[in-house]
Scaffold this motif. Sequence first.
Motif, mmCIF file in Angstrom:
data_model
loop_
_atom_site.group_PDB
_atom_site.id
_atom_site.type_symbol
_atom_site.label_atom_id
_atom_site.label_comp_id
_atom_site.label_asym_id
_atom_site.label_seq_id
_atom_site.Cartn_x
_atom_site.Cartn_y
_atom_site.Cartn_z
ATOM 1 N N GLU A 51 0.900 -1.043 -0.032
ATOM 2 C CA GLU A 51 0.061 0.030 0.004
ATOM 3 C C GLU A 51 0.962 1.267 0.140
ATOM 4 N N THR A 52 0.114 2.447 -0.627
ATOM 5 C CA THR A 52 0.955 3.594 -0.588
ATOM 6 C C THR A 52 0.565 4.135 0.599
ATOM 7 N N ASP A 53 1.150 5.355 0.994
ATOM 8 C CA ASP A 53 0.607 5.951 2.253
ATOM 9 C C ASP A 53 -0.846 6.322 2.324
#
Length: 140
Positions: A51-53
């Motif tokens: 996941e990205t931030d």
Amino acid sequence: MIEVLVSEKLVVRVPCAVIEHNGKILAGQRSAALSFPLQWEFPGGKLEKNETDEEGLVREIREELNVEIEILHKLPVTSKDQGWREIILVPFVCRLRTKNIKLTEHEQIMWLKSEELPSLDWTEADLDIIQNYYRYLAAK
């Protein structure tokens, strides 16, 4: 010769949301069952694999508050070294896209004017976010 096995420090990346709505900011009180019991924080949580931030933050807010957010601005990253682990907070200024909040993890929430934020008992790492949020507001 004696060898000692030293484990690596756990590093936990936690995106969190400074949610603005109608001139106020949302603060969440941590559960009594969690670390830093009953202290206040900006809601968010740990990333899942790949996941990205931003993706993690949207998911965590959906899970914790049952609302959708729009991410507006990334604030400076802060960290808190606890010896055995380091928590890296990645704060974003956000606004609500949906407004029907339903708590699933926090004891309670409060909506505060920016100048009221210091009146709560915040986790140490979240105190740094407040200072960075004030700098963001001053630069707007």
